[in-house]
Design an enzyme around this catalytic site. Structure first.
Site, mmCIF file in Angstrom:
data_model
loop_
_atom_site.group_PDB
_atom_site.id
_atom_site.type_symbol
_atom_site.label_atom_id
_atom_site.label_comp_id
_atom_site.label_asym_id
_atom_site.label_seq_id
_atom_site.Cartn_x
_atom_site.Cartn_y
_atom_site.Cartn_z
ATOM 1 N N SER A 118 0.845 -1.197 0.000
ATOM 2 C CA SER A 118 0.000 0.000 0.000
ATOM 3 C C SER A 118 0.877 1.242 0.000
ATOM 4 O O SER A 118 2.083 1.177 0.254
ATOM 5 C CB SER A 118 -0.928 0.020 1.222
ATOM 6 O OG SER A 118 -0.171 0.128 2.418
ATOM 7 N N ARG A 127 0.767 5.801 0.660
ATOM 8 C CA ARG A 127 0.048 6.948 1.228
ATOM 9 C C ARG A 127 0.759 8.234 0.843
ATOM 10 O O ARG A 127 1.972 8.247 0.617
ATOM 11 C CB ARG A 127 0.012 6.859 2.756
ATOM 12 C CG ARG A 127 -0.619 5.625 3.314
ATOM 13 C CD ARG A 127 -0.298 5.469 4.773
ATOM 14 N NE ARG A 127 1.134 5.432 5.004
ATOM 15 C CZ ARG A 127 1.711 5.600 6.175
ATOM 16 N NH1 ARG A 127 0.977 5.839 7.241
ATOM 17 N NH2 ARG A 127 3.020 5.546 6.309
ATOM 18 N N HIS A 132 15.119 4.803 0.896
ATOM 19 C CA HIS A 132 14.802 3.444 1.321
ATOM 20 C C HIS A 132 13.963 3.581 2.573
ATOM 21 O O HIS A 132 14.416 4.171 3.569
ATOM 22 C CB HIS A 132 16.073 2.653 1.595
ATOM 23 C CG HIS A 132 15.826 1.229 1.969
ATOM 24 N ND1 HIS A 132 16.806 0.416 2.476
ATOM 25 C CD2 HIS A 132 14.704 0.484 1.931
ATOM 26 C CE1 HIS A 132 16.302 -0.774 2.724
ATOM 27 N NE2 HIS A 132 15.023 -0.753 2.404
ATOM 28 N N ASP A 133 12.762 3.051 2.563
ATOM 29 C CA ASP A 133 11.836 3.310 3.667
ATOM 30 C C ASP A 133 12.415 2.929 5.026
ATOM 31 O O ASP A 133 12.126 3.585 6.037
ATOM 32 C CB ASP A 133 10.484 2.638 3.433
ATOM 33 C CG ASP A 133 10.568 1.163 3.059
ATOM 34 O OD1 ASP A 133 11.648 0.557 3.206
ATOM 35 O OD2 ASP A 133 9.543 0.618 2.606
#
Length: 509
Positions: free
Chosen positions: A32, A34, A261-262
């Site tokens: 997902s 956002r 990079h998250d």
């Protein structure tokens, strides 16, 4: 378990330019995405800064079977990004706010190929596609794995970018843009590679902090396959006129590199540290381990220098760049993908119990149940996950019932045990004793997982923030804008002052 109030901490301090600001964070995971508005109010004398988040757009993400493999529907993904930025612009305008910049973070290793005209040649492959498995031996024939590790410090995973690129038939005239860099390029027209994500490719020198050009040459890859490097906090560019018109944003709005990079953004927002004890003046928490818990679990410690030993390679630890040149010394462990895939299968079979109900039933089961190796590649691809987990347990000579509660408990016990092993290995290999474990991301909401982790590690666990990735994204932007100043320690103090955290102690058995 107890609630940890936000302590009195040294705040991130106000910059000379502004006392606050509004920033847009594009935060996309493997399932997902956002778009979030982050509002940062800088601290002043005697007060702490605060960071708040407002999600203005959510959208699904996932792999699709297309053109002979598992790919990302990037066209749809980028359309959702634009819709989210338009929503952010609308919300900000209604409140008389100006969005100062945009930051982008996503998962690592995957890329899109762009031609000289700036066109995406095909929808990007997903790391869950199996195409790179056969390329591993091909790469290792040209580059010895020990040599690869001694330069890149990168954990071996069959889907690392280096192995994916080895499957490409023709790269002449093309550039590879990692997913967040591809989004930034389509927003600004500027091609750059952000360093935290570059460090996940297997083509980045962990010590020199630059491209390992000799590896590109050895593999027959173009030397300029990737665009130049950029660091978190640097400006990529401003919005293209067409993008500004479509979103309603000012064309002068900057796109700022964050920890793209998250996990790099998430670790930047780990609320480690504390104020000195009011009674003794002694410092608070010491060395910390972190678990960025979501689809995957990234488990490790933060260092100033990479660990490139043969023992580290044998333990399959990775040395990835973090914000401010830190090293994220970690290992990928299986994640909550296992549970979400089980829930998907159970829903198809008509079992739709709420997660809280499932976790309560799992918590009621006795200790000592069966476990699996949660990070086995056997579990990477989507399929009937409950049956695969039961098959893995059967291979150990044990039986796991088909009860959703029992399977859920097996998953969480296995994850907690994997976390404990990984943290113990990191302490030993990096020679860094760990005093406290921080769990951030979606897994920090799973109280059973947090308690099992405290029990398995024997260490205090602090859970939260859930939105660590978005907070890290926003705070790097805020610092680049001069809204806050200071090191990671000060940014983390701001997180502690803004977020409610939960504390877990190992149970006495």
């Amino acid at each position: 378990m107890s609630t940890v109030p936000a302590p009195d901490a040294v705040p991130a301090t106000a910059g000379a330019a502004s006392a606050g600001g509004v920033f847009a964070a594009v935060d996309i995971g493997a399932s997902s995405g956002r778009v979030i508005l982050g509002r940062v109010a800088a601290g002043s004398a005697g007060s702490e800064g605060k960071a708040t988040l407002e999600t203005v757009h959510r959208f699904p993400n996932g792999v699709v079977e297309s053109d002979g493999g598992l790919r990302w529907d990037f066209d749809a993904l980028f359309a959702e990004v634009l819709s989210g930025l338009a929503a952010a612009a609308g919300v900000a305008a209604e409140r008389g706010e100006t969005i100062r910049s945009i930051g982008i973070d996503t998962w690592a290793v995957d890329y899109g190929l762009v031609n000289t005209a700036g066109e995406l040649t095909a929808q990007p492959f997903s790391y869950r596609d199996d195409r790179s498995r056969a390329a591993v031996a091909q790469v290792h024939q040209k580059l010895d794995p020990a040599r690869l590790y001694a330069t890149t410090g990168l954990q071996f995973l069959q889907f690392n970018t280096i192995y994916q690129l080895a499957t490409e038939p023709d790269l002449d005239g093309l550039q590879a843009l990692l997913i967040p860099d591809l989004i930034a390029f389509l927003l600004t027209g500027v091609r750059r590679t952000e360093a935290t994500n570059a460090s996940t490719t297997g083509l980045f020198d962990a010590v020199a902090a630059e491209w390992a050009v000799e590896f590109l040459t050895a593999l027959g890859l173009p030397k300029k396959l990737f665009p130049p490097l950029i660091q978190p906090g640097d400006t990529v560019g401003t919005l293209l006129p067409g993008i500004a018109e479509r979103t309603g944003l000012d064309p002068a709005t900057k796109v700022v590199a964050v920890g793209s990079h998250d996990t790099a953004s998430a670790v930047a927002a780990v609320p480690a540290g504390s104020a000195p004890d009011a009674g003794t003046g002694a410092a608070g928490q010491g060395n910390f381990a972190y678990i960025s818990s979501g689809t995957w679990s990234l488990v490790g410690v933060e260092l100033t220098q990479p660990v490139l030993t043969e023992a580290s390679r044998a333990a399959n630890f990775t040395n990835e760049r973090g914000v401010d040149g830190t090293i994220r010394y970690l290992r990928n462990v299986g994640g909550l993908w296992l549970l979400s895939e089980c829930q998907r299968t159970w829903a198809q079979q008509g079992y739709t119990a709420a997660l809280d109900e499932l976790l309560s039933a799992a918590a009621a089961l006795p200790l000592g149940g069966p476990q699996i190796n949660a990070d086995d590649p056997y579990f990477i691809a989507p399929d009937n996950m409950p049956e695969r987990i039961r098959a893995a347990v059967r291979n150990t000579g044990t039986v796991l019932t088909d009860s959703p509660a029992a399977i859920t408990r097996c998953i969480l016990d296995s994850l907690a045990a994997g976390y404990a092993r990984t943290i113990a290995d990191a302490e030993r290999l990096a020679d860094v004793p760990v005093d406290v474990v921080h769990i951030v991301g979606g897994g920090s909401q799973n109280r059973l997982l947090c308690q099992l982790t405290a029990d398995a590690t024997g260490k205090r666990v602090i859970a939260g923030p859930v939105e660590a990735t978005a907070l890290g994204n926003v705070l790097v932007q805020a610092r680049a804008a001069g809204v806050v100043t200071g090191s990671l320690a000060e940014l983390r103090a701001l997180v502690r002052g803004s977020q409610a955290l939960e504390s877990y102690q190992a149970a006495l058995v």
